[in-house]
Design a protein around this motif. Structure first.
Motif, PDB file in Angstrom:
ATOM      1  N   THR A  17       0.976  -1.114   0.052  1.00 17.25           N
ATOM      2  CA  THR A  17      -0.013   0.077   0.195  1.00 17.25           C
ATOM      3  C   THR A  17       0.896   1.137  -0.113  1.00 17.25           C
ATOM      4  N   THR A  18       0.729   2.044  -0.852  1.00 21.31           N
ATOM      5  CA  THR A  18       1.431   3.374  -1.003  1.00 21.31           C
ATOM      6  C   THR A  18       1.004   4.271  -0.047  1.00 21.31           C
ATOM      7  N   GLU A  53      -7.901  -4.842  -4.152  1.00 28.23           N
ATOM      8  CA  GLU A  53      -6.449  -4.131  -4.125  1.00 28.23           C
ATOM      9  C   GLU A  53      -6.339  -3.594  -5.628  1.00 28.23           C
ATOM     10  N   ASP A  54      -5.843  -2.320  -5.994  1.00 34.45           N
ATOM     11  CA  ASP A  54      -5.601  -1.822  -7.382  1.00 34.45           C
ATOM     12  C   ASP A  54      -4.334  -1.126  -7.095  1.00 34.45           C
ATOM     13  N   VAL A  55      -3.533  -0.979  -8.480  1.00 34.30           N
ATOM     14  CA  VAL A  55      -2.483  -0.169  -8.791  1.00 34.30           C
ATOM     15  C   VAL A  55      -2.855   0.895  -9.703  1.00 34.30           C
ATOM     16  N   ILE A  56      -2.842   2.202  -9.405  1.00 35.56           N
ATOM     17  CA  ILE A  56      -3.321   3.153 -10.187  1.00 35.56           C
ATOM     18  C   ILE A  56      -2.141   4.087 -10.802  1.00 35.56           C
ATOM     19  N   PRO A  57      -1.980   4.079 -12.001  1.00 32.55           N
ATOM     20  CA  PRO A  57      -0.953   4.656 -12.860  1.00 32.55           C
ATOM     21  C   PRO A  57      -1.172   5.974 -12.629  1.00 32.55           C
ATOM     22  N   LEU A  58       0.220   6.859 -12.849  1.00 30.68           N
ATOM     23  CA  LEU A  58       0.246   8.262 -12.602  1.00 30.68           C
ATOM     24  C   LEU A  58       0.804   9.005 -14.023  1.00 30.68           C
ATOM     25  N   PHE A  68       9.573   8.821  -4.235  1.00 33.58           N
ATOM     26  CA  PHE A  68       8.691   9.077  -5.437  1.00 33.58           C
ATOM     27  C   PHE A  68       8.155   7.585  -6.087  1.00 33.58           C
ATOM     28  N   THR A  69       7.038   7.707  -6.824  1.00 39.10           N
ATOM     29  CA  THR A  69       6.333   6.453  -7.286  1.00 39.10           C
ATOM     30  C   THR A  69       5.681   7.130  -8.391  1.00 39.10           C
ATOM     31  N   GLU A  70       5.636   6.301  -9.587  1.00 38.95           N
ATOM     32  CA  GLU A  70       4.755   6.335 -10.786  1.00 38.95           C
ATOM     33  C   GLU A  70       3.414   5.739 -10.710  1.00 38.95           C
ATOM     34  N   SER A  71       3.170   5.297  -9.628  1.00 36.60           N
ATOM     35  CA  SER A  71       1.927   4.293  -9.456  1.00 36.60           C
ATOM     36  C   SER A  71       1.493   4.497  -8.016  1.00 36.60           C
ATOM     37  N   VAL A  72       0.192   4.310  -7.784  1.00 34.08           N
ATOM     38  CA  VAL A  72      -0.427   4.519  -6.216  1.00 34.08           C
ATOM     39  C   VAL A  72      -1.216   2.975  -6.019  1.00 34.08           C
ATOM     40  N   CYS A  73      -0.795   2.084  -5.142  1.00 30.71           N
ATOM     41  CA  CYS A  73      -1.283   0.947  -4.833  1.00 30.71           C
ATOM     42  C   CYS A  73      -2.051   1.142  -3.740  1.00 30.71           C
ATOM     43  N   ILE A  74      -3.594   0.893  -3.848  1.00 30.11           N
ATOM     44  CA  ILE A  74      -4.609   1.023  -2.732  1.00 30.11           C
ATOM     45  C   ILE A  74      -5.204  -0.390  -2.391  1.00 30.11           C
TER      46      ILE A  74
END
Length: 554
Positions: free
Chosen positions: A53-54, A407-412, A423-429
């Motif tokens: 989880t981010t 759970e999902d990984v959302i791209p940025l 720093f991250t290029e995606s967010v895991c919720i």
């Protein structure tokens, strides 16, 4: 992030070891070993989930009980807050809500597109919204998720297609002309001033109700003729801010049983369901009888008529009779409320911007008396620009919340700094996260619409802003606006709403000149109703929007 830094790690470990201790006290070493192995796997699963989880940044809560829940209900400040928070904490951030819970706000265009691609499947409606929709409208397309939503939407689409709305355009023109005749009468009765102060909100309600009644049910409610029916009373009550309490709305989101209390809002919802259900049943019986006798039902072009024909021919993909009635409720309430609110805002903006009003009138007068559906869609560019700008600045639905079913990984679009400093290029919720897409704030954001984003400016639709175009084009909604949503839940009635909006505005602006009743400096604000309706600050009559109306002299 270490194991002990995880926010809920201590609590999860304590609860897990408490269960381990109780079970491992059972006799038998084999039982104790099995329990310890299972417990270890469970704790490992928690640890891995926490690690994935981010950690998202966001504003600090002003209080544990309500957090920012009250603040975001205040439509006068929410747009600025959402944009400021996105600038400060990143394009995906969390906002504390009631009882320490948080919602994740999506501001990043790529993240929003990802979300809409998975709406109704990976992201479902939150329980509060589903309860409200079921109590008011039944289990129709607004209530459903996943396969049920897909099936109902497929059955509903033909009734709201371009071909269907093309046949209904005359209904919208007729309602506008009937309104113009009534306003002419009021103006003529004031021979000294040659104008009249008219509550345009009330008249837009009547136009929307009568148009929706005929277009959806082939039933004339007679609101424009002064018929004060139960439907008129109930629908007007839905739009009144007097029937809403901020605290109750907030608390009901966590305690749905509040919705079962005999509050005015729930009583109106129950009455609305009964009244519309009765009308639907009457039309259903009449249509079936006419079909059996070879009567006029075959020529019924109403939305409900088309749904009933599809149901009878087996083309409705399994839509049940009750679902047909529920869809009709959805079409009536959505057609009434959203269009009435939008048309009222259009007249307010024209009254506040006389230069825009004059330019729009000139285009409509030059075009001719009665534009067709295709004319309204393609041959009146300034009318289209005015409609788009009203929809951009005054989205009827301010935001939508959804709950992640897994759970999902959302791209940025670009890297974002996390709460841990990396720093991250995606967010895991994680599963259960509540995601919010702030429609109204995105429509008015400087990052997507430029430094004059808060200004009513129809000319922007003829200009190319290279600095913000890329951010807008990542959003795939109607004209890159969030007003009708996007994805599987994109408003199915958008053609209906746009055609009615343009047809009514065309007739009224050709015929009348609109001015603010109390001068150009009068303040108009959004009230908390079912949808945020405009209202005059300090007005004794809630929900009233008086404008000075006079006949346009050629």
């Amino acid at each position: 992030m270490s194991l002990l830094q995880s926010k809920h790690w201590g609590r999860d470990v304590w609860l897990a070891f408490k269960d381990i201790f109780l079970v491992s006290s059972l006799p038998g070493s084999a039982t104790r070993i099995s329990v310890l192995v299972l417990a270890s796997l469970y704790l490992l699963q928690i640890y891995r989930r926490k690690q994935r989880t981010t950690p998202i940044r966001g504003p600090r809560s002003p209080g544990w009980v309500f957090g920012f829940a009250k603040t975001v209900l205040d439509s006068t400040t929410t747009t600025e807050l959402y944009e400021r928070w996105a600038s400060e904490y990143g394009p995906v951030y969390k906002v504390p809500g009631i009882f320490g819970q948080s919602k994740v706000i999506l501001w990043d265009p790529k993240a929003i597109s990802h979300f809409f691609a998975r709406d109704t499947w990976l992201y479902n409606q939150v329980p509060f919204n589903k309860n409200v929709v079921r109590a008011t409208l039944g289990r129709g397309v607004l209530w459903a998720d996943g396969e049920s939503h897909k099936r109902q939407r497929r059955a509903l689409n033909p009734a709201l297609s371009a071909a269907a709305i093309r046949n209904l355009t005359s209904v919208f023109h007729d309602a506008a002309h009937k309104t113009a005749t009534a306003w002419d009468g009021e103006i003529e009765s004031n021979q000294r001033t040659h104008c009249a102060v008219i509550d345009v909100q009330r008249w837009m309600n009547h136009i929307s109700l009568d148009s929706a009644g005929i277009a959806v049910f082939s039933h004339d409610f007679g609101a424009l003729d002064g018929n004060d029916s139960d439907v008129v009373h109930v629908l007007n009550a839905f739009g009144s801010s007097a029937n809403f309490s901020n605290n109750l709305v907030i608390l009901a989101q966590n305690f749905p049983s509040i919705l079962k209390l005999p509050l005015p809002r729930t009583q109106f919802a129950r009455k609305f369901r009964l009244i519309i259900g009765k009308i639907c049943q009457e039309l259903l019986s009449r249509t079936r009888k006419e079909t059996e006798t070879g009567g006029a039902a075959q020529g019924d072009k109403s939305c409900l008529g088309l749904l009933l024909k599809a149901e009878g021919s087996g083309e409705s993909a399994g839509l049940t009779p009750q679902e047909v009635i529920d869809e009709a409720r959805v079409l009536l309430l959505a057609g009434f409320e959203t269009t009435a609110v939008t048309m009222t805002w259009a007249l307010v903006e024209l009254a506040r911007n006389p230069d825009v009003q004059t330019k729009l009138r000139d285009e409509c007068l030059e075009f001719g008396p009665t534009p067709s559906y295709d004319d309204l869609a393609n041959k009146l560019p300034y009318l289209d620009a005015v409609a788009n700008e009203v929809l951009r600045l005054h989205a009827p639905v301010k935001e939508i919340p959804r709950s992640a079913t897994q759970e999902d990984v959302i791209p940025l679009s670009e890297p974002m700094r996390t709460a841990a400093g990396s720093f991250t290029e995606s967010v895991c919720i994680p599963k259960g996260t509540v995601i919010v897409v702030p429609f109204a704030a995105l429509n008015c954001s400087v990052s997507m619409w430029g430094p004059d984003a808060k200004t009513f400016k129809p000319s922007r639709w003829f200009e190319e802003d290279e600095g913000t175009r890329g951010a807008r084009e990542a959003l795939h909604g109607y004209r890159h606006l969030m007003t009708f949503g996007d994805g599987a839940r994109m408003c199915p009635g958008r053609l209906f709403a746009l055609t009615e909006f343009k047809a009514v505005l065309f007739v009224l602006v050709r015929t009348f000149v609109f001015e603010m009743a109390d001068g150009p400096g009068v303040q108009i604000v959004e009230g908390l109703g079912m949808l945020p309706r405009p209202g005059v600050v300090g007005s004794a009559e809630a929900g009233s929007v008086p404008l000075r109306v006079r006949r346009y002299e050629f």
